[in-house]
Design a protein around this motif. Structure first.
Motif, PDB file in Angstrom:
ATOM      1  N   GLN A   1      -6.836   0.151  -0.660  1.00 53.68           N
ATOM      2  CA  GLN A   1      -6.192   1.379  -0.183  1.00 53.68           C
ATOM      3  C   GLN A   1      -5.901   2.371  -1.312  1.00 53.68           C
ATOM      4  O   GLN A   1      -5.868   3.578  -1.085  1.00 53.68           O
ATOM      5  CB  GLN A   1      -4.887   1.044   0.551  1.00 53.68           C
ATOM      6  CG  GLN A   1      -5.072   0.247   1.835  1.00 53.68           C
ATOM      7  CD  GLN A   1      -5.633   1.080   2.972  1.00 53.68           C
ATOM      8  OE1 GLN A   1      -6.024   2.224   2.788  1.00 53.68           O
ATOM      9  NE2 GLN A   1      -5.672   0.517   4.159  1.00 53.68           N
ATOM     10  N   LYS A   2      -5.674   1.875  -2.523  1.00 50.27           N
ATOM     11  CA  LYS A   2      -5.295   2.752  -3.631  1.00 50.27           C
ATOM     12  C   LYS A   2      -6.457   3.133  -4.549  1.00 50.27           C
ATOM     13  O   LYS A   2      -6.274   3.930  -5.465  1.00 50.27           O
ATOM     14  CB  LYS A   2      -4.201   2.077  -4.469  1.00 50.27           C
ATOM     15  CG  LYS A   2      -2.884   1.859  -3.727  1.00 50.27           C
ATOM     16  CD  LYS A   2      -2.205   3.167  -3.398  1.00 50.27           C
ATOM     17  CE  LYS A   2      -0.812   2.955  -2.825  1.00 50.27           C
ATOM     18  NZ  LYS A   2      -0.149   4.229  -2.508  1.00 50.27           N
TER      19      LYS A   2
ATOM     20  N   GLU B   1      -4.184   9.499  13.777  1.00 53.43           N
ATOM     21  CA  GLU B   1      -3.484  10.526  13.005  1.00 53.43           C
ATOM     22  C   GLU B   1      -2.247  11.034  13.743  1.00 53.43           C
ATOM     23  O   GLU B   1      -1.199  11.252  13.133  1.00 53.43           O
ATOM     24  CB  GLU B   1      -4.433  11.688  12.696  1.00 53.43           C
ATOM     25  CG  GLU B   1      -5.545  11.339  11.718  1.00 53.43           C
ATOM     26  CD  GLU B   1      -5.016  10.828  10.387  1.00 53.43           C
ATOM     27  OE1 GLU B   1      -4.058  11.440   9.859  1.00 53.43           O
ATOM     28  OE2 GLU B   1      -5.554   9.835   9.883  1.00 53.43           O
TER      29      GLU B   1
ATOM     30  N   TYR C   1       7.512   4.300   0.813  1.00 53.07           N
ATOM     31  CA  TYR C   1       7.786   5.547   1.541  1.00 53.07           C
ATOM     32  C   TYR C   1       9.126   5.438   2.258  1.00 53.07           C
ATOM     33  O   TYR C   1       9.949   6.359   2.208  1.00 53.07           O
ATOM     34  CB  TYR C   1       6.663   5.792   2.552  1.00 53.07           C
ATOM     35  CG  TYR C   1       6.834   7.033   3.391  1.00 53.07           C
ATOM     36  CD1 TYR C   1       6.400   8.275   2.923  1.00 53.07           C
ATOM     37  CD2 TYR C   1       7.417   6.976   4.658  1.00 53.07           C
ATOM     38  CE1 TYR C   1       6.543   9.425   3.696  1.00 53.07           C
ATOM     39  CE2 TYR C   1       7.571   8.120   5.435  1.00 53.07           C
ATOM     40  CZ  TYR C   1       7.134   9.332   4.949  1.00 53.07           C
ATOM     41  OH  TYR C   1       7.289  10.461   5.719  1.00 53.07           O
TER      42      TYR C   1
ATOM     43  N   ASN D   1     -12.022   3.964   6.108  1.00 52.01           N
ATOM     44  CA  ASN D   1     -11.118   5.047   5.774  1.00 52.01           C
ATOM     45  C   ASN D   1      -9.805   4.495   5.221  1.00 52.01           C
ATOM     46  O   ASN D   1      -9.166   3.643   5.840  1.00 52.01           O
ATOM     47  CB  ASN D   1     -10.833   5.892   7.020  1.00 52.01           C
ATOM     48  CG  ASN D   1     -12.043   6.639   7.508  1.00 52.01           C
ATOM     49  OD1 ASN D   1     -12.893   7.060   6.713  1.00 52.01           O
ATOM     50  ND2 ASN D   1     -12.166   6.803   8.814  1.00 52.01           N
ATOM     51  N   GLN D   2      -9.409   4.993   4.060  1.00 52.06           N
ATOM     52  CA  GLN D   2      -8.159   4.546   3.445  1.00 52.06           C
ATOM     53  C   GLN D   2      -6.950   5.129   4.165  1.00 52.06           C
ATOM     54  O   GLN D   2      -6.999   6.216   4.721  1.00 52.06           O
ATOM     55  CB  GLN D   2      -8.121   4.940   1.972  1.00 52.06           C
ATOM     56  CG  GLN D   2      -9.171   4.232   1.130  1.00 52.06           C
ATOM     57  CD  GLN D   2      -9.242   4.786  -0.273  1.00 52.06           C
ATOM     58  OE1 GLN D   2      -9.388   5.981  -0.462  1.00 52.06           O
ATOM     59  NE2 GLN D   2      -9.145   3.920  -1.269  1.00 52.06           N
TER      60      GLN D   2
ATOM     61  N   ASN E   1     -12.479   5.000  -3.371  1.00 50.34           N
ATOM     62  CA  ASN E   1     -12.818   4.165  -2.208  1.00 50.34           C
ATOM     63  C   ASN E   1     -14.077   3.332  -2.462  1.00 50.34           C
ATOM     64  O   ASN E   1     -15.013   3.312  -1.652  1.00 50.34           O
ATOM     65  CB  ASN E   1     -12.996   5.032  -0.957  1.00 50.34           C
ATOM     66  CG  ASN E   1     -12.937   4.219   0.330  1.00 50.34           C
ATOM     67  OD1 ASN E   1     -12.445   3.097   0.339  1.00 50.34           O
ATOM     68  ND2 ASN E   1     -13.448   4.782   1.414  1.00 50.34           N
TER      69      ASN E   1
ATOM     70  N   LYS F   1       0.413   8.447  13.380  1.00 56.86           N
ATOM     71  CA  LYS F   1       0.978   8.452  12.024  1.00 56.86           C
ATOM     72  C   LYS F   1       2.080   9.490  11.909  1.00 56.86           C
ATOM     73  O   LYS F   1       3.152   9.221  11.343  1.00 56.86           O
ATOM     74  CB  LYS F   1      -0.112   8.757  10.987  1.00 56.86           C
ATOM     75  CG  LYS F   1      -1.043   7.614  10.669  1.00 56.86           C
ATOM     76  CD  LYS F   1      -2.028   8.066   9.599  1.00 56.86           C
ATOM     77  CE  LYS F   1      -3.123   7.057   9.385  1.00 56.86           C
ATOM     78  NZ  LYS F   1      -4.102   7.536   8.382  1.00 56.86           N
TER      79      LYS F   1
ATOM     80  N   LYS G   1      -3.745   7.078   4.545  1.00 50.65           N
ATOM     81  CA  LYS G   1      -3.103   8.222   3.884  1.00 50.65           C
ATOM     82  C   LYS G   1      -1.809   8.543   4.632  1.00 50.65           C
ATOM     83  O   LYS G   1      -1.847   8.912   5.804  1.00 50.65           O
ATOM     84  CB  LYS G   1      -4.010   9.455   3.883  1.00 50.65           C
ATOM     85  CG  LYS G   1      -5.378   9.217   3.231  1.00 50.65           C
ATOM     86  CD  LYS G   1      -5.261   8.921   1.743  1.00 50.65           C
ATOM     87  CE  LYS G   1      -6.642   8.756   1.110  1.00 50.65           C
ATOM     88  NZ  LYS G   1      -6.584   8.386  -0.313  1.00 50.65           N
TER      89      LYS G   1
ATOM     90  N   THR H   1       0.804  -1.219   0.000  1.00 51.14           N
ATOM     91  CA  THR H   1       0.000   0.000   0.000  1.00 51.14           C
ATOM     92  C   THR H   1       0.836   1.268   0.000  1.00 51.14           C
ATOM     93  O   THR H   1       0.304   2.364  -0.122  1.00 51.14           O
ATOM     94  CB  THR H   1      -0.929   0.031   1.233  1.00 51.14           C
ATOM     95  OG1 THR H   1      -0.138  -0.022   2.425  1.00 51.14           O
ATOM     96  CG2 THR H   1      -1.888  -1.142   1.217  1.00 51.14           C
TER      97      THR H   1
ATOM     98  N   ASN I   1      -1.925  -0.825   7.866  1.00 50.33           N
ATOM     99  CA  ASN I   1      -2.778  -0.797   6.672  1.00 50.33           C
ATOM    100  C   ASN I   1      -3.781  -1.951   6.670  1.00 50.33           C
ATOM    101  O   ASN I   1      -4.516  -2.132   5.717  1.00 50.33           O
ATOM    102  CB  ASN I   1      -1.931  -0.834   5.395  1.00 50.33           C
ATOM    103  CG  ASN I   1      -1.179  -2.148   5.227  1.00 50.33           C
ATOM    104  OD1 ASN I   1      -1.242  -3.034   6.084  1.00 50.33           O
ATOM    105  ND2 ASN I   1      -0.448  -2.285   4.134  1.00 50.33           N
TER     106      ASN I   1
END
Length: 250
Positions: A231-232, A131, A16, A246-247, A236, A134, A249, A11, A120
């Motif tokens: 997720q991508k 959040e 990253y 909720n995906q 959605n 994250k 991010k 995902t 994920n």
């Protein structure tokens, strides 16, 4: 000096992380290429060092990554390498899992590290990362990337402690659990066609060609539960057991 990062990312967590690693090398004027195993390109042993990175599935590296290393990774002559995993938990067991494979091919493992990243797989009993968490994890990922590159360039050796017993147990659990993974999409995912825009990004992006799209989406039994499709999806449109979620991010 010239290096390469060989990776698989579901995902985006691992992608990253490897971009952070690549950036740290480039800050030091060291060339570092990125190589996604899904590109199906031929790789030659023309690098001075290697970085191997993948997400953790059931606490170890997924077959798609391990099989690529086994079948397509060229042999090397004592090339130094870093092994990284990304996972929602504090530790994964990918380093010990592939150490013998890499050593037999001539790679000298000098740095092994598990990097916690946002979850994920928040389905069923698993929870999404908050959040605030994250942000904390992304900042720590930057610190981990810097520490890994600096340690590597100092010729320090850092091998994260991983229990051989737990590694072997996880390999067994992964093997037993694999049929569940293979049927994950077919049994759990549906599509909201009032939302779907038929862009076919899910079909094109599936790493194991598990999705076929004609008028509707069809799942085969080759899923690895990487969560990339859900997720991508740009709108959605996927549902897990009948519910949107909720995906992730980054």
């Amino acid at each position: 000096m010239k290096g390469i990062i060989i990776f698989f990312s579901g995902t985006g967590n691992t992608e990253y992380m490897v971009k952070l690693i690549c950036g740290e090398f480039q800050k030091r004027n060291i060339q570092c290429d990125l190589f996604n195993i899904e590109n199906n390109e031929t790789l030659k042993d023309e690098y001075d060092f290697y970085v191997f990175a993948s997400p953790i599935h059931v606490e170890i590296f997924p077959n798609i990554f391990v099989d690529w290393l086994s079948k397509k990774l060229p042999e090397a002559d004592n090339k130094r390498c870093i092994v990284l995993s990304t996972q929602a938990s504090a530790v994964g067991y990918g380093g010990r899992q592939i150490s013998k494979l890499l050593e037999k091919k001539g790679y000298n493992i000098v740095y092994v590290r598990s990097i916690p990243m946002p979850n994920n797989y928040y389905l069923g009993k698993f929870k999404a990362t908050t959040e605030d968490k994250k942000i904390e994890m992304k900042n720590e990922a930057q610190n981990e990337a810097q520490a890994a590159v600096e340690s590597f360039l100092r010729d320090d050796v850092y091998i994260e402690k991983e229990s051989l017993y737990i590694t072997e147990l996880c390999k067994l659990v992964y093997k037993l659990y694999k049929p569940v993974l293979n049927n994950f999409a077919k049994k759990n995912l549906t599509v909201d066609y009032d939302v779907c825009i038929k862009c076919k990004k899910c079909e094109k992006g599936c790493p194991v060609n598990n999705i076929k799209f004609d008028e509707k989406i069809h799942f085969d039994k080759n899923c690895i539960a990487c969560q990339r499709c859900v997720q991508k999806c740009p709108v959605n449109a996927f549902k897990y057991q009948g519910e949107h979620f909720n995906q992730l991010k980054l």
